[in-house]
Scaffold this active site. Structure first.
Site, PDB file in Angstrom:
ATOM      1  N   ASP A   1     -90.687  17.283  -4.625  1.00 50.31           N
ATOM      2  CA  ASP A   1     -91.641  16.183  -4.722  1.00 50.31           C
ATOM      3  C   ASP A   1     -93.082  16.636  -4.857  1.00 50.31           C
ATOM      4  O   ASP A   1     -93.919  15.896  -5.322  1.00 50.31           O
ATOM      5  CB  ASP A   1     -91.514  15.277  -3.498  1.00 50.31           C
TER       6      ASP A   1
ATOM      7  N   ASP B   1     -86.498  21.479  -2.441  1.00 47.90           N
ATOM      8  CA  ASP B   1     -87.754  21.737  -1.768  1.00 47.90           C
ATOM      9  C   ASP B   1     -87.549  21.211  -0.342  1.00 47.90           C
ATOM     10  O   ASP B   1     -86.635  20.427  -0.106  1.00 47.90           O
ATOM     11  CB  ASP B   1     -88.860  20.994  -2.502  1.00 47.90           C
TER      12      ASP B   1
ATOM     13  N   ASP C   1     -94.005  21.948  -6.574  1.00 46.24           N
ATOM     14  CA  ASP C   1     -92.670  21.978  -7.150  1.00 46.24           C
ATOM     15  C   ASP C   1     -92.682  21.674  -8.635  1.00 46.24           C
ATOM     16  O   ASP C   1     -91.691  21.902  -9.323  1.00 46.24           O
ATOM     17  CB  ASP C   1     -91.769  20.930  -6.478  1.00 46.24           C
TER      18      ASP C   1
END
Lengths: 780, 48
Positions: A675, A498, A679
């Site tokens: 995080d 991410d 996600d």
């Protein structure tokens, strides 16, 4: 920067302040301790740089209402369980206990350093909990009440049961072994059958109850596996130990020469050691994660009909209630704005690094941060199609897929158990049909085969390596939560990142070059000091010497202004420049009377070792990909900076999952690192997942591994350890199976005596453990 | 006979360990290691 450090928290003192403290809170805390005669604390402590600095929160006392968690017993004694954040060393325990014991009415205060929990008891009529705990909060520790029934009680109970069984097994094993040694000696010198019979009976007396007690953890797991139509390592263990005991009992009753009580109980002893260490290592990692999560839980300020305010945990707030969110607070519920306008930092949910301006009627989500002005919300209905519910649903679907993963040890035992039982059956039929042995004799040999193949070393092969690997990682702040995480880590061949908060720090930083002068920056920062907006914070950070200007007003969603002097700092529209879509990333504009507007540009800087990490991963032969919820311009920039060629921007949580499914369809094993709330489903869907400890709680809960700290190095370290462990586990399996290849023919031929069984078993276990210990050495 | 004596002593040790486990002496091994370093002259409880 000044070189002097604060006398209380040990942090650097800002240059602008004279004196020995970095803030007023620290000074107050120091005076408080001095007044109570506890200043020895400063001599005794050793500051742990990884722990949170001991700096008092200005609004610490308002954050939690402790009274809801107090329990009172019949004698009028109240008790409260709390988690403590900010423990550095033993001196902190001493300080907290001394502070609390000085409070009137306190009868018991004890901090558990392993679990970082505090138990407090006091006479209920003597004091209120808030007053008792005030000095501890004032010194700078953070306290969060928890329910001891709910948190970790189950694992702790299991751990105690294992330890108790371990003690019983240890006692029985040592005594039975003593007796067995004399029996073995008797085989070589003279020992009458009566003495031997007595020894066997005493052994049986000690070993049988002990085995019956200690086998329960294995038997339970074996039975549940068989019920589900599978086998695991515990099935051959349980069968082998039970048969060994029954046969030895039969032999003892009939005055036979050999009894295997020592093998049975020693085997259980070894296995219990492995089990206990394993549960302890993972229990620790899990309790640390629980701890991080509980500390993050926010209280919600609920506005009652009569205008009074109450603090409540978010899950107790009813739909339709009115909630007040102060500037700078994390929003704890999903809701619609009914009063106020502000900027909301949605980076944890969408991955968008620039805050969004919101006003009445807009929807806001739990997990976002309210930046510039107080907001009133009406809580959206629970269980409706809220974003959170949606994401949780997606996550559950994704997790079902992962539950199909079978641990390596169980895969081995799937074919190991049938082969072993077949071998025993063949031995039995071979001896009766072709060996002309009486059936008792043949049965004896068959049972000997089962005992010798009882997978002691095989069952230790995985847990010992796991314990050492997770212990090594834990010391570096990497928490391995799931039992099979390391195995799955070693399989990974693709890493998907991410962006916001994972590859980058999630906090914008000022781009150092621009068409502004240093004096412009100081002027802008003097306005920015009045705001909590992340861009304003970044400006202040770039100009630490600036002072807050007078009469700064914040216009939520727009910017800052000193109306009297005509100075404005904020968005394009606020300054009056047409939005031509040319904005490259986040920016702020400064306008003054008689000068052209100046533009300050910001970037979300990558973590310090992000580029290094990407290069390392590529060198290790892994494919690297970036899936971001942010805009294409920003995501592309970061990807280019870090050398990631494969990237996608503007991904919704569903699209991230879809991409992972696509990769899985291509046969890739994906390691997902992220995080945000957006996600979480992807983390659950990936082959294996990892989260920084700054992640939202849901992500930390689903991730297999949580790492602490600003650097990304834990990713390569975990991969490195995981691959090394996989190698060691395989070596251990080969060692354990090799031992069986040697001994099984002996057992089939009927040459195995208890002495040979004992020697073979312990040496193979020791070899396996010794091999696993190699992992603790040789850090890169 | 030495066997009953040996068994009895071992059993006593086992009981002692189980008692210690039950009374919570193994709950905080890290804390105990540090606690021993601080000697307080004043009694731990003091009425104010």
């Amino acid at each position: 920067m000044s070189l002097s450090v604060c006398r209380h928290c040990g942090g650097a003192i800002p240059e602008s302040l004279a004196g020995e403290f970095c803030c007023r809170g620290c000074e107050g805390a120091f005076r408080l301790l001095q007044g109570l005669g506890l200043e020895q604390y400063y001599l005794r402590r050793s500051v742990d740089p990884k722990a949170r600095p001991l700096r008092p929160d200005e609004d610490a006392l308002q954050i939690h209402d402790f009274s809801a968690h107090v329990t009172v017993d019949d004698t009028g004694e109240a008790s409260l369980h709390l988690m403590v954040e900010g423990l550095h060393c033993g001196a902190c325990i001493w300080l907290i206990e001394s502070l609390l014991n000085k409070q009137p009415g306190v009868t018991w205060a004890r901090v558990n350093m392993t679990t970082r929990r505090l138990v407090l008891r006091w006479r209920q009529d003597a004091a209120r909990p808030g007053d008792i705990l005030a000095p501890v909060l004032a010194v700078g520790y953070r306290l969060v009440p928890y329910d001891p029934e709910r948190l970790g009680a189950e694992t702790q109970r299991q751990e105690k049961e294992l330890l108790r069984a371990l003690a019983v097994a240890g006692f029985a094993a040592s005594n039975v072994m003593l007796l067995s040694v004399s029996v073995w000696a008797g085989h070589f010198s003279y020992m009458g059958p009566h003495t031997r019979g007595l020894m066997h009976w005493v052994s049986a007396l000690v070993a049988l109850p002990a085995v019956a007690w200690c086998i329960r953890p294995f038997a339970r797991s074996a039975v549940s596996a068989l019920r589900a139509g599978r086998t695991n390592m515990d099935v051959p263990i349980s069968i082998g130990v039970t048969l060994a005991c029954l046969m030895s009992l039969w032999e003892t009753i009939h005055g036979g020469e050999y009894a295997y009580f020592d093998s049975a109980i020693t085997l259980l002893f070894f296995l219990l050691i492995g089990r206990y260490l394993d549960s302890r290592a993972r229990g620790r990692a899990r309790s640390t994660v629980e701890h991080l999560l509980a500390l993050d839980a926010v209280a919600v300020t609920v506005l009652d009909e009569d205008g009074s305010q109450r603090l409540m945990p978010p899950h107790k707030v009813a739909a339709g209630a009115k909630v007040l969110v102060a500037a700078g607070e994390r929003i704890g519920v999903d809701g619609t704005i009914v009063g106020g306008a502000s900027d909301v930092d949605t980076s944890l949910i969408t991955g968008e690094s620039v805050p969004v301006a919101v006003a009445v009627g807009a929807q806001v989500f739990a997990g976002t941060i309210n930046l510039s002005a107080p907001l009133r919300l009406v809580v959206a209905a629970v269980g409706e199609r809220t974003l959170l519910a949606e994401i949780v649903r997606m996550m559950e679907v994704a997790e079902q897929g992962r539950a199909r993963y079978v641990a390596l040890a169980d895969r081995v035992s799937r074919w190991y158990a049938p082969v072993v039982h077949l071998a025993a059956l063949l031995t039995f039929s071979g001896w009766t049909l072709f060996g002309d042995a009486p059936w008792q004799m043949a049965l004896l040999y068959a049972v000997a085969v089962l005992i010798i193949t009882c997978p002691c070393a095989l069952a230790l092969a995985v847990p010992v390596v796991q314990v050492i690997a997770s212990g090594r990682l834990l010391r570096q702040g990497i928490l391995v939560k799931s039992a099979t995480a390391l195995e799955r880590f070693a399989d990974a061949d693709t890493v998907v990142f991410d962006k916001t908060g994972t590859l980058t720090l999630g906090k914008p930083q000022l781009v150092a070059s621009g068409d502004w002068a240093e004096s412009d920056l100081v002027l802008a920062a003097s306005l920015a000091r009045a705001s909590r907006h992340p861009l304003a914070r970044a400006l202040v950070k770039a100009a630490p010497a600036s002072q807050l200007a007078d009469d700064v007003a914040e216009i939520p969603g727009m910017g800052l202004e000193i109306a009297a002097r005509g100075i404005r700092l904020g968005s394009r529209t606020f300054i009056g420049i047409a939005d031509d879509g040319a904005a490259q990333g986040p920016e702020m504009w400064l306008s003054r009377p008689g000068a052209a507007p100046l533009r300050f540009a910001f970037t979300d800087a990558p973590r310090p070792d992000a580029a290094q990490l990407v290069a390392d991963l590529k060198a290790m032969g892994l494919a690297v990909e970036l899936l971001s919820g942010d805009r294409a311009v920003t995501a592309g920039q970061v990807a280019a900076d870090l050398g990631i060629t494969e990237w996608r921007a503007g991904c919704t949580p569903g699209e991230k999952c879809a991409r992972l499914a696509e990769l899985a369809g291509m046969g890739r094993k994906v390691l997902m690192i992220g995080d945000g709330l957006n996600d979480a489903p992807a983390l659950a869907a990936a082959h294996v997942s990892m989260s920084p400890s700054s992640a939202v709680d849901i992500s930390q809960t689903v991730a297999d591994v949580v790492f602490q700290g600003e650097r990304l190095e834990p990713v390569t370290e975990t991969l490195h350890v995981a691959r090394k462990s996989r190698l060691l586990v395989r070596q251990n399996f080969i060692l354990a199976l090799g031992y069986n290849i040697f001994t099984v023919p002996l057992a089939v031929a009927g040459f195995v005596t208890p002495l040979i069984a004992a020697i073979a078993m312990s040496t193979s276990s020791l070899v396996v453990i010794g091999n696993a210990l190699r992992l603790s050495r040789g850090r890169r | 006979m030495l066997i009953p004596v040996a068994l009895g002593l071992g059993f006593a040790g086992l009981l002692a360990f189980l008692w210690a486990l039950k009374s919570g002496q193994f709950d905080d091994l890290d804390g105990a290691a540090h606690r021993i370093l601080f000697d307080d002259d004043e009694p731990p409880k003091r009425e104010v």
